[in-house]
Design a protein around this motif. Sequence first.
Motif, PDB file in Angstrom:
ATOM      1  N   ALA A  71       0.856  -1.309  -0.147  1.00 13.11           N
ATOM      2  CA  ALA A  71      -0.079  -0.111  -0.118  1.00 13.11           C
ATOM      3  C   ALA A  71       0.935   1.295  -0.033  1.00 13.11           C
ATOM      4  O   ALA A  71       0.471   2.404  -0.809  1.00 13.11           O
ATOM      5  CB  ALA A  71      -0.966   0.249   1.330  1.00 13.11           C
ATOM      6  N   ASN A  72       2.200   1.360   0.722  1.00 15.59           N
ATOM      7  CA  ASN A  72       2.737   2.373   0.789  1.00 15.59           C
ATOM      8  C   ASN A  72       3.668   2.697  -0.661  1.00 15.59           C
ATOM      9  O   ASN A  72       3.511   3.674  -0.985  1.00 15.59           O
ATOM     10  CB  ASN A  72       3.871   2.261   1.908  1.00 15.59           C
ATOM     11  N   ASP A  73       3.873   1.422  -1.235  1.00 16.18           N
ATOM     12  CA  ASP A  73       4.241   1.606  -2.567  1.00 16.18           C
ATOM     13  C   ASP A  73       3.425   2.160  -3.599  1.00 16.18           C
ATOM     14  O   ASP A  73       3.834   3.079  -4.454  1.00 16.18           O
ATOM     15  CB  ASP A  73       4.960   0.212  -3.414  1.00 16.18           C
ATOM     16  N   ALA A  74       1.918   1.798  -3.514  1.00 18.31           N
ATOM     17  CA  ALA A  74       1.075   2.293  -4.191  1.00 18.31           C
ATOM     18  C   ALA A  74       0.929   3.772  -4.151  1.00 18.31           C
ATOM     19  O   ALA A  74       0.796   4.564  -4.908  1.00 18.31           O
ATOM     20  CB  ALA A  74      -0.253   1.450  -3.876  1.00 18.31           C
ATOM     21  N   VAL A  75       0.964   4.382  -2.656  1.00 15.34           N
ATOM     22  CA  VAL A  75       0.880   5.721  -2.500  1.00 15.34           C
ATOM     23  C   VAL A  75       2.061   6.342  -3.033  1.00 15.34           C
ATOM     24  O   VAL A  75       1.698   7.670  -3.784  1.00 15.34           O
ATOM     25  CB  VAL A  75       0.657   5.625  -1.003  1.00 15.34           C
ATOM     26  N   ALA A  76       3.165   6.040  -2.917  1.00 16.28           N
ATOM     27  CA  ALA A  76       4.238   6.617  -3.490  1.00 16.28           C
ATOM     28  C   ALA A  76       4.294   6.814  -4.883  1.00 16.28           C
ATOM     29  O   ALA A  76       4.326   7.844  -5.505  1.00 16.28           O
ATOM     30  CB  ALA A  76       5.432   6.018  -3.169  1.00 16.28           C
ATOM     31  N   VAL A 103      -4.234   0.577 -11.509  1.00 13.07           N
ATOM     32  CA  VAL A 103      -3.359  -0.215 -10.364  1.00 13.07           C
ATOM     33  C   VAL A 103      -3.442  -1.656 -10.478  1.00 13.07           C
ATOM     34  O   VAL A 103      -4.696  -2.233 -10.840  1.00 13.07           O
ATOM     35  CB  VAL A 103      -4.512   0.187  -9.046  1.00 13.07           C
ATOM     36  N   LYS A 104      -2.451  -2.230 -10.480  1.00  8.68           N
ATOM     37  CA  LYS A 104      -2.369  -3.864 -10.559  1.00  8.68           C
ATOM     38  C   LYS A 104      -2.969  -4.469  -9.259  1.00  8.68           C
ATOM     39  O   LYS A 104      -2.357  -3.935  -8.148  1.00  8.68           O
ATOM     40  CB  LYS A 104      -0.947  -4.042 -10.868  1.00  8.68           C
ATOM     41  N   VAL A 105      -3.666  -5.400  -9.388  1.00  7.15           N
ATOM     42  CA  VAL A 105      -4.103  -6.172  -8.195  1.00  7.15           C
ATOM     43  C   VAL A 105      -4.224  -7.657  -8.393  1.00  7.15           C
ATOM     44  O   VAL A 105      -3.828  -7.982  -9.330  1.00  7.15           O
ATOM     45  CB  VAL A 105      -5.447  -5.435  -7.735  1.00  7.15           C
ATOM     46  N   GLY A 106      -4.449  -8.351  -7.367  1.00  5.92           N
ATOM     47  CA  GLY A 106      -4.697  -9.800  -7.673  1.00  5.92           C
ATOM     48  C   GLY A 106      -3.553 -10.652  -6.981  1.00  5.92           C
ATOM     49  O   GLY A 106      -3.670 -11.929  -6.600  1.00  5.92           O
ATOM     50  N   SER A 107      -2.481 -10.165  -6.444  1.00  8.05           N
ATOM     51  CA  SER A 107      -1.656 -10.919  -5.916  1.00  8.05           C
ATOM     52  C   SER A 107      -1.546 -10.923  -4.377  1.00  8.05           C
ATOM     53  O   SER A 107      -0.759 -11.412  -3.817  1.00  8.05           O
ATOM     54  CB  SER A 107      -0.258 -10.479  -6.464  1.00  8.05           C
TER      55      SER A 107
END
Length: 370
Positions: free
Chosen positions: A155-160, A175-179
Amino acid sequence: MSTAVDEDLHLEYRPFSLSLSAPLETANGTIETRDGYLVRIVDESTAGTPGDGAAPTPASEGTVGYGEATPLSGWTESGEDCADALERAQQALTVGGPEAALEAVDRQVAARHGVALALADLQASREAVPLYRYLGQETMVGRVPVNATIGAGSANDAVAAAHEAVDAGFACCKVKVGSRPLEDDIERVRRVRDVVGSAVELRVDANEAWTIPDAERAIEAFADLDVSILEQPLPAGALEGHADLRGEGVEIALDEGVLEHGIDAICSAEAADAVVLKPMALGGIDIARRVAAWVCEIDLTPIVTTTIDGVVARTAAVHLAAAIPEVPACGLATADVLAEDLGPDPVLLEKGAAVVPQAKGIGADGVWEP
């Protein structure tokens, strides 16, 4: 797109290997390099003679068209099959011209992409027009919108990454999801929405990761977060499942499903609102252009993306997007995935858009150095 027989055309190809900036985890394994073949078709009828002992240049050799054949596991033929197909195309072009060369690679999509692109670049160069004009766009197009991609990290990586995208002026983020567990992914998307604000379009790509109950739960949450598109939430084979997910507040896009089923089956099942078009996987920029025109006529949204390509194929994909009227944000901002490239990148990224090269042909120079 005319491909009349021309005895002065000669095809060459040579292998390349491009390191990635960081290893990329996919459903088909870890990718550390992109290995493929640079294709060149020379029209020797336009050759000139360099003076004063100067080294040969593209102008002295003749008009040149460049293509790229970069196979990708799970999407195209193998590298070995690609090379065999290019060898057949080389011989077929000499004997039967462009149509014969394309027929020789008809079942090997990456090889066909390389040959078809080289022929298109050659003809656009002959006509002294940018490739997108040769592909049928009648007016000048200066920019095409592109999306920023936010990886499947924490989540922190996504925010950055979301902060970086906003600062760079992107108006669309995917946004890549699923993993990760579903609730973690929903929270990641929620935090990205908080960062980018309401004015930025938000898309989500699940890469076939979910079951129908998971996808239904995700769509319920994503609708509240104003996610515009959910890409490939279910396995590619689940056309009816994707059809059932439509109409719940988030549009459904198919990517892997396009390759497995084709547009006809997707339309018959009413399984998608949008389709992702990868020219390398479809077998050529000419085919991708025809598919894009078709889906626009039947009210599907075409989204052009690359397959982690080198600069020749990547720039051609920008031209393809420029040839599509009112094209939405496309997945073309992928140069930074590569640590090295085939040559200089002619495409500038400015404020969430790719600046379309206006030179004749593709506009990718310096890719066939000795």
